[in-house]
Structures are given as C-alpha cells and as structure tokens.
Design an enzyme around this catalytic site. Structure first.
Site, PDB file in Angstrom:
ATOM      1  CB  CYS A  18      -0.880  -0.034   1.240  1.00 29.46           C
ATOM      2  SG  CYS A  18      -2.040   1.328   1.332  1.00 29.46           S
ATOM      3  N   PRO A  19       0.587   2.242  -0.790  1.00 27.96           N
ATOM      4  CG  PRO A  19       0.533   4.507  -1.495  1.00 27.96           C
ATOM      5  CD  PRO A  19       1.354   3.492  -0.694  1.00 27.96           C
TER       6      PRO A  19
END
Length: 78
Positions: A18-19
């Site tokens: 992430c992200p």
C-alpha cells in the site's frame, strides 16, 4: 462451482505494498472504457480492504475478490 470472470486487462502488483496496488489500479482503470473489467493480482494482505474502499469511493464495481497466498480482484469500470 466457480465462476471464471473475463478481464479486459490484467494488472500484476505482486510484491507491492500500500498504496502502490491502488495507485497502479487507478491508472490502469483510466485506460479502460466504461463497463470493461480489470483483474488485479496482489500479495499485500491490506489490499483486500483497500480495494473494497477504493471501489466504494470511486463508484467502480468490485465484481469479486479471492484470498489465498495471492489476492485476486475483478473490478468493473463505472
């Protein structure tokens, strides 16, 4: 019984955290026409909640998601 979904485009984000999986998926969706399907394969466990939230926020439809050693998502562009 398993249903196999057809994808118009596949995105491999294995090994990314992430992200990055969401950012790559967002970019890939911009190249698709409305109604087309994007298949995303990820290894980040956090991607399950991330893709659910992403689809809810953007209006794209999360057609299916599967978990295992890898996570597979099918999203239909709005």
């Amino acid at each position: 019984m398993t249903t196999t979904l057809a994808a118009d485009r596949e995105l491999d984000v294995r090994g990314l955290n992430c992200p990055l999986p969401i950012l790559r998926a967002k970019k890939a969706l911009t190249d698709l026409a409305s109604g087309q399907v994007l298949k995303v394969v990820a290894t980040d466990p956090g991607s399950v909640k991330d893709f659910q939230a992403f689809c809810k926020q953007t209006g794209n439809e999360l057609l299916s998601s599967s978990e295992g050693p890898e996570f597979t998502f099918f999203m239909k562009k709005r």
